[in-house]
Design a protein around this motif. Structure first.
Motif, PDB file in Angstrom:
ATOM      1  N   TYR A 127       0.834  -1.203   0.000  1.00 40.91           N
ATOM      2  CA  TYR A 127       0.000   0.000   0.000  1.00 40.91           C
ATOM      3  C   TYR A 127       0.872   1.258   0.000  1.00 40.91           C
ATOM      4  CZ  TYR A 127      -3.288   3.545   1.622  1.00 40.91           C
ATOM      5  OH  TYR A 127      -4.045   4.683   1.746  1.00 40.91           O
ATOM      6  N   SER A 128       1.933   1.259   0.791  1.00 38.46           N
ATOM      7  CA  SER A 128       2.816   2.427   0.858  1.00 38.46           C
ATOM      8  C   SER A 128       3.487   2.682  -0.485  1.00 38.46           C
ATOM      9  CB  SER A 128       3.876   2.224   1.943  1.00 38.46           C
ATOM     10  OG  SER A 128       3.265   2.049   3.211  1.00 38.46           O
ATOM     11  N   LEU A 129       3.933   1.612  -1.141  1.00 41.19           N
ATOM     12  CA  LEU A 129       4.579   1.771  -2.446  1.00 41.19           C
ATOM     13  C   LEU A 129       3.607   2.303  -3.495  1.00 41.19           C
ATOM     14  CD1 LEU A 129       6.800  -1.439  -2.578  1.00 41.19           C
ATOM     15  CD2 LEU A 129       7.565   0.927  -2.308  1.00 41.19           C
ATOM     16  N   LEU A 130       2.358   1.850  -3.440  1.00 47.02           N
ATOM     17  CA  LEU A 130       1.369   2.317  -4.414  1.00 47.02           C
ATOM     18  C   LEU A 130       0.940   3.754  -4.141  1.00 47.02           C
ATOM     19  CD1 LEU A 130      -0.838  -0.901  -4.704  1.00 47.02           C
ATOM     20  CD2 LEU A 130       0.723   0.028  -6.423  1.00 47.02           C
ATOM     21  N   ARG A 131       1.021   4.189  -2.899  1.00 46.13           N
ATOM     22  CA  ARG A 131       0.689   5.576  -2.561  1.00 46.13           C
ATOM     23  C   ARG A 131       1.855   6.526  -2.816  1.00 46.13           C
ATOM     24  NH1 ARG A 131      -4.411   6.669  -2.948  1.00 46.13           N
ATOM     25  NH2 ARG A 131      -5.749   5.883  -1.292  1.00 46.13           N
ATOM     26  N   LEU A 132       3.079   5.996  -2.800  1.00 46.58           N
ATOM     27  CA  LEU A 132       4.268   6.834  -2.888  1.00 46.58           C
ATOM     28  C   LEU A 132       4.290   7.718  -4.143  1.00 46.58           C
ATOM     29  CD1 LEU A 132       6.951   7.583  -1.592  1.00 46.58           C
ATOM     30  CD2 LEU A 132       8.004   5.668  -2.819  1.00 46.58           C
ATOM     31  N   PRO A 133       3.943   7.219  -5.344  1.00 50.09           N
ATOM     32  CA  PRO A 133       3.994   8.097  -6.524  1.00 50.09           C
ATOM     33  C   PRO A 133       3.124   9.333  -6.397  1.00 50.09           C
ATOM     34  CG  PRO A 133       3.818   5.803  -7.199  1.00 50.09           C
ATOM     35  CD  PRO A 133       3.608   5.827  -5.716  1.00 50.09           C
ATOM     36  N   THR A 134       1.960   9.209  -5.780  1.00 50.18           N
ATOM     37  CA  THR A 134       1.078  10.372  -5.622  1.00 50.18           C
ATOM     38  C   THR A 134       1.732  11.423  -4.742  1.00 50.18           C
ATOM     39  OG1 THR A 134      -0.878   8.969  -5.871  1.00 50.18           O
ATOM     40  CG2 THR A 134      -1.191  11.128  -4.865  1.00 50.18           C
ATOM     41  N   TYR A 135       2.356  10.990  -3.648  1.00 51.63           N
ATOM     42  CA  TYR A 135       3.020  11.938  -2.757  1.00 51.63           C
ATOM     43  C   TYR A 135       4.242  12.562  -3.431  1.00 51.63           C
ATOM     44  CZ  TYR A 135       0.046   9.911   0.850  1.00 51.63           C
ATOM     45  OH  TYR A 135      -1.040   9.483   1.576  1.00 51.63           O
ATOM     46  N   LEU A 136       5.001  11.757  -4.171  1.00 50.25           N
ATOM     47  CA  LEU A 136       6.163  12.297  -4.876  1.00 50.25           C
ATOM     48  C   LEU A 136       5.743  13.334  -5.904  1.00 50.25           C
ATOM     49  CD1 LEU A 136       8.353   9.106  -5.475  1.00 50.25           C
ATOM     50  CD2 LEU A 136       8.737  10.947  -3.838  1.00 50.25           C
ATOM     51  N   SER A 137       4.644  13.067  -6.595  1.00 48.87           N
ATOM     52  CA  SER A 137       4.147  14.017  -7.590  1.00 48.87           C
ATOM     53  C   SER A 137       3.791  15.353  -6.955  1.00 48.87           C
ATOM     54  CB  SER A 137       2.926  13.424  -8.302  1.00 48.87           C
ATOM     55  OG  SER A 137       2.337  14.366  -9.173  1.00 48.87           O
ATOM     56  N   SER A 138       3.205  15.309  -5.765  1.00 49.67           N
ATOM     57  CA  SER A 138       2.818  16.550  -5.083  1.00 49.67           C
ATOM     58  C   SER A 138       4.012  17.287  -4.504  1.00 49.67           C
ATOM     59  CB  SER A 138       1.812  16.235  -3.968  1.00 49.67           C
ATOM     60  OG  SER A 138       0.661  15.595  -4.483  1.00 49.67           O
ATOM     61  N   LEU A 139       5.029  16.531  -4.046  1.00 48.51           N
ATOM     62  CA  LEU A 139       6.160  17.142  -3.346  1.00 48.51           C
ATOM     63  C   LEU A 139       7.270  17.614  -4.273  1.00 48.51           C
ATOM     64  CD1 LEU A 139       6.505  14.744  -0.274  1.00 48.51           C
ATOM     65  CD2 LEU A 139       5.625  17.077  -0.282  1.00 48.51           C
ATOM     66  N   LEU A 140       7.317  17.097  -5.501  1.00 48.81           N
ATOM     67  CA  LEU A 140       8.435  17.440  -6.380  1.00 48.81           C
ATOM     68  C   LEU A 140       8.515  18.944  -6.677  1.00 48.81           C
ATOM     69  CD1 LEU A 140      10.828  16.415  -7.962  1.00 48.81           C
ATOM     70  CD2 LEU A 140       9.303  15.912  -9.883  1.00 48.81           C
TER      71      LEU A 140
END
Length: 331
Positions: free
Chosen positions: A16-29
């Motif tokens: 679950y954490s790995l699948l959520r990680l791209p969304t957070y990276l997209s927002s934080l970049l």
């Protein structure tokens, strides 16, 4: 909810954490690019390296051109996250059998029907299940270009084909002469991509450019106003440039370091401008979804505003430098 899915709690939480990680990276970049750019310029100035660079004759505008090349990987990474990785991660999460994932294409309707449009025709069917290509209780309202009803076709069973739907034991009611006839098989030629229909229950921000374009070409299949998807199509392209814009903003504040000699003040100003642009992006995107702004303007207005501000900072420095040198025509 995740723990309740199975016995391998740690494995499920990691997935679950790995699948959520791209969304957070997209927002934080974009935020990370802004802070990193401001901090880097501040450190260069504090260690006198920025002064040495400027004394060689390279202007802040020249440094900005170099940043354009160096920021290309950030643009590509942002686009890859938004258009490739996030949609696939979202699709995987939606396939999980848990409360956050929608098991049906849409939440159950009060009347139990799913309504779609294809061209001039309207299709009604019982809410289908994901990945199913056989549908029950299908009704097709065939309409002319003026919207007048031509035929109503009822079938207990319909199957998806490459060219539309194949209806079995179809009852055809003609609006022209009020006649009724029954045929064992009827081929309805229309375009409905049921993989895309499933994704219409997602947030438009989770769709790829290809999926957004598919929905736009088919007018949202009658589920949502098409301007929502046009806005996000443009926002996907504009959003890929956000890390680059934040780096350019950092470079454009170099002249302010020379005037104020205060790292804290310039850092605060840069962060304030950056977050103001993020807020403006959310506001204009919402206005585009609501139809209050044209989709292209809703997506690109913040980028245009930030570019104008960056140009103002850089041009002001160039004009002041030229005036100090006594260049004619610039006073």
């Amino acid at each position: 909810n995740i723990v309740a899915l199975g016995d391998d709690t740690l494995g499920l939480l990691l997935d679950y954490s790995l699948l959520r990680l791209p969304t957070y990276l997209s927002s934080l970049l974009p935020v990370s690019s802004l802070i990193a750019g401001l901090w880097t310029v501040g450190v260069l100035y504090r260690q006198k390296e920025l002064v040495a660079i400027l004394n060689t004759g390279l202007s802040p505008t020249g440094l900005t051109r170099l940043v354009l090349l160096g920021s290309v990987p950030l643009v590509l990474l942002q686009f890859a996250l938004d258009d490739r990785i996030v949609p696939r991660a979202t699709e995987e999460l939606k396939s999980w059998n848990w409360s956050e994932a929608a098991s049906d294409y849409f939440a159950p309707k009060s009347d139990g029907w799913l309504w779609l449009t294809s061209g001039h025709d309207i299709v009604r069917m019982a809410n289908p299940k994901p990945k199913v290509r056989t549908f029950s209780n299908v009704t097709i309202f065939r309409r002319g270009p003026e919207g007048l009803l031509l035929e109503r076709i009822d079938a207990p069973v319909a199957r998806s084909t490459e060219s539309g739907l194949s209806l079995e034991n179809a009852a055809i009611y003609s609006a022209e002469d009020a006649s009724t006839r029954t045929v064992p098989s009827y081929r309805w030629l229309g375009h409905i991509d049921f993989d895309i229909i499933q994704m219409l229950s997602w947030a438009p921000s989770d769709l790829s450019l290809a999926q957004l374009n598919e929905v736009i070409d088919n007018a949202g299949y009658g589920q949502r106003p098409v301007n929502i998807y046009r806005t996000w199509f443009n926002a996907r392209l504009a959003g890929a440039l956000q890390p680059l814009m934040m780096m350019l903003l950092s470079m454009s504040l170099i002249p302010s370091y020379s005037r104020t000699r205060s790292f804290a003040w310039i850092f605060l100003m840069g962060v304030s401008i950056g977050f103001a642009i993020f807020i403006l992006t959310g506001v204009t995107t919402a206005m585009g979804e609501a139809g209050l702004l044209p989709p292209w303007l809703a997506a690109w207005a913040p980028a245009i505003a930030l570019l104008a501000l960056i140009a103002r900072f850089l041009l002001q420095h160039e004009v002041l430098t030229s005036n100090r040198r006594g260049a004619p025509g610039l006073a």
